[in-house]
Motif scaffolding. Structure first.
Motif, PDB file in Angstrom:
ATOM      1  N   PRO A  31      28.631  77.497  13.552  1.00 22.59           N
ATOM      2  CA  PRO A  31      27.914  77.140  14.779  1.00 22.59           C
ATOM      3  C   PRO A  31      28.386  77.964  15.982  1.00 22.59           C
ATOM      4  O   PRO A  31      27.649  78.131  16.945  1.00 22.59           O
ATOM      5  CB  PRO A  31      28.235  75.653  14.967  1.00 22.59           C
ATOM      6  CG  PRO A  31      29.475  75.414  14.179  1.00 22.59           C
ATOM      7  CD  PRO A  31      29.482  76.412  13.064  1.00 22.59           C
ATOM      8  N   PHE A  32      29.609  78.489  15.908  1.00 21.46           N
ATOM      9  CA  PHE A  32      30.166  79.328  16.967  1.00 21.46           C
ATOM     10  C   PHE A  32      30.725  80.598  16.309  1.00 21.46           C
ATOM     11  O   PHE A  32      31.933  80.746  16.135  1.00 21.46           O
ATOM     12  CB  PHE A  32      31.265  78.579  17.736  1.00 21.46           C
ATOM     13  CG  PHE A  32      30.761  77.329  18.389  1.00 21.46           C
ATOM     14  CD1 PHE A  32      30.144  77.389  19.631  1.00 21.46           C
ATOM     15  CD2 PHE A  32      30.862  76.097  17.749  1.00 21.46           C
ATOM     16  CE1 PHE A  32      29.653  76.229  20.228  1.00 21.46           C
ATOM     17  CE2 PHE A  32      30.373  74.950  18.329  1.00 21.46           C
ATOM     18  CZ  PHE A  32      29.756  75.007  19.572  1.00 21.46           C
ATOM     19  N   ALA A 139      33.199  73.334  20.435  1.00 21.59           N
ATOM     20  CA  ALA A 139      32.450  72.367  19.635  1.00 21.59           C
ATOM     21  C   ALA A 139      31.234  71.930  20.441  1.00 21.59           C
ATOM     22  O   ALA A 139      31.176  72.118  21.659  1.00 21.59           O
ATOM     23  CB  ALA A 139      33.339  71.169  19.286  1.00 21.59           C
ATOM     24  N   HIS A 140      30.269  71.335  19.763  1.00 24.08           N
ATOM     25  CA  HIS A 140      29.052  70.904  20.445  1.00 24.08           C
ATOM     26  C   HIS A 140      29.324  69.832  21.493  1.00 24.08           C
ATOM     27  O   HIS A 140      28.599  69.726  22.472  1.00 24.08           O
ATOM     28  CB  HIS A 140      28.017  70.424  19.430  1.00 24.08           C
ATOM     29  CG  HIS A 140      27.474  71.532  18.590  1.00 24.08           C
ATOM     30  ND1 HIS A 140      26.747  72.584  19.104  1.00 24.08           N
ATOM     31  CD2 HIS A 140      27.579  71.776  17.264  1.00 24.08           C
ATOM     32  CE1 HIS A 140      26.420  73.423  18.145  1.00 24.08           C
ATOM     33  NE2 HIS A 140      26.917  72.965  17.005  1.00 24.08           N
ATOM     34  N   ASP A 141      30.383  69.072  21.305  1.00 20.95           N
ATOM     35  CA  ASP A 141      30.718  68.004  22.247  1.00 20.95           C
ATOM     36  C   ASP A 141      32.026  68.292  22.992  1.00 20.95           C
ATOM     37  O   ASP A 141      32.789  67.389  23.295  1.00 20.95           O
ATOM     38  CB  ASP A 141      30.791  66.667  21.520  1.00 20.95           C
ATOM     39  CG  ASP A 141      31.825  66.661  20.394  1.00 20.95           C
ATOM     40  OD1 ASP A 141      32.373  67.736  20.078  1.00 20.95           O
ATOM     41  OD2 ASP A 141      32.095  65.577  19.846  1.00 20.95           O
ATOM     42  N   ARG A 143      35.525  70.480  22.790  1.00 20.73           N
ATOM     43  CA  ARG A 143      36.461  71.328  22.053  1.00 20.73           C
ATOM     44  C   ARG A 143      36.986  70.569  20.838  1.00 20.73           C
ATOM     45  O   ARG A 143      37.028  69.341  20.852  1.00 20.73           O
ATOM     46  CB  ARG A 143      37.644  71.744  22.928  1.00 20.73           C
ATOM     47  CG  ARG A 143      37.323  72.381  24.267  1.00 20.73           C
ATOM     48  CD  ARG A 143      36.809  73.779  24.202  1.00 20.73           C
ATOM     49  NE  ARG A 143      37.757  74.710  23.627  1.00 20.73           N
ATOM     50  CZ  ARG A 143      37.485  75.992  23.414  1.00 20.73           C
ATOM     51  NH1 ARG A 143      36.309  76.492  23.719  1.00 20.73           N
ATOM     52  NH2 ARG A 143      38.369  76.800  22.878  1.00 20.73           N
ATOM     53  N   GLU A 144      37.403  71.315  19.820  1.00 15.17           N
ATOM     54  CA  GLU A 144      37.987  70.723  18.616  1.00 15.17           C
ATOM     55  C   GLU A 144      39.368  71.328  18.400  1.00 15.17           C
ATOM     56  O   GLU A 144      39.571  72.527  18.606  1.00 15.17           O
ATOM     57  CB  GLU A 144      37.098  71.009  17.400  1.00 15.17           C
ATOM     58  CG  GLU A 144      37.592  70.375  16.118  1.00 15.17           C
ATOM     59  CD  GLU A 144      36.660  70.573  14.925  1.00 15.17           C
ATOM     60  OE1 GLU A 144      37.000  70.064  13.841  1.00 15.17           O
ATOM     61  OE2 GLU A 144      35.611  71.242  15.057  1.00 15.17           O
TER      62      GLU A 144
END
Length: 158
Positions: A31-32, A139-141, A143-144
């Motif tokens: 996704p990134f 991340a979509h929401d 950071r991970e």
């Protein structure tokens, strides 16, 4: 009786001519994704970068940065339709062997805790968790975190 030969699996040094195929895989599986510039910069810096081809088809790639006696796995990817077929293991094994030959005593990497398939692969190879980097990945929401894993290359045959 007829014999059917399996396509040949080749590990080849990555070069600029591979980047279009690499970007197709990279943008489909992450996704990134890394940018084309990230790969070009890795090649220009002389990082250990390899592609896996089966019958000419690029199925995956790996990029490793060597730093004195440690290697850092920066990217390892397999085309979505070729995942769970052993190509990730082949790429990882190859990266470990090359890193050992180049003098690395260990291989370090970061992985998303949410990437179950990658974690399974690394655990299969005996990587151990040595840390966590907070908010490391986009991340979509937000950071991970990243889990930091390491593997001793002492037992890896060069």
């Amino acid at each position: 009786m007829s014999a059917v030969l399996a396509p040949q699996v080749e590990m080849l040094p990555m070069n600029a001519g591979d980047l279009d195929e690499i970007m197709t895989i990279e943008s489909a599986v992450y996704p990134f994704p890394w940018t084309r510039g990230n790969f070009a910069d890795s090649l220009a810096a002389g990082y250990s970068a390899w592609v896996c081809r089966v019958g000419g088809e690029l199925v995956g790639y790996v990029v490793v940065m060597q730093a004195v006696d440690e290697a850092h796995l920066l990217n390892i990817s397999v085309a979505a339709r070729r995942q769970r077929m052993g190509f990730g293991a082949r790429l990882l094994r190859h990266a470990m062997q090359v890193s050992r030959r180049l003098g690395a005593a260990s291989l370090l990497l970061e992985v998303r805790p949410s990437n179950a398939a990658a974690l399974e692969l690394y655990q299969h190879f005996g990587f151990v968790r040595v840390g966590r980097r907070k908010a490391y990945y986009p991340a979509h929401d937000g950071r991970e975190d990243a889990l930091v894993l390491v593997h001793s290359l002492a037992e890896v045959k060069a």
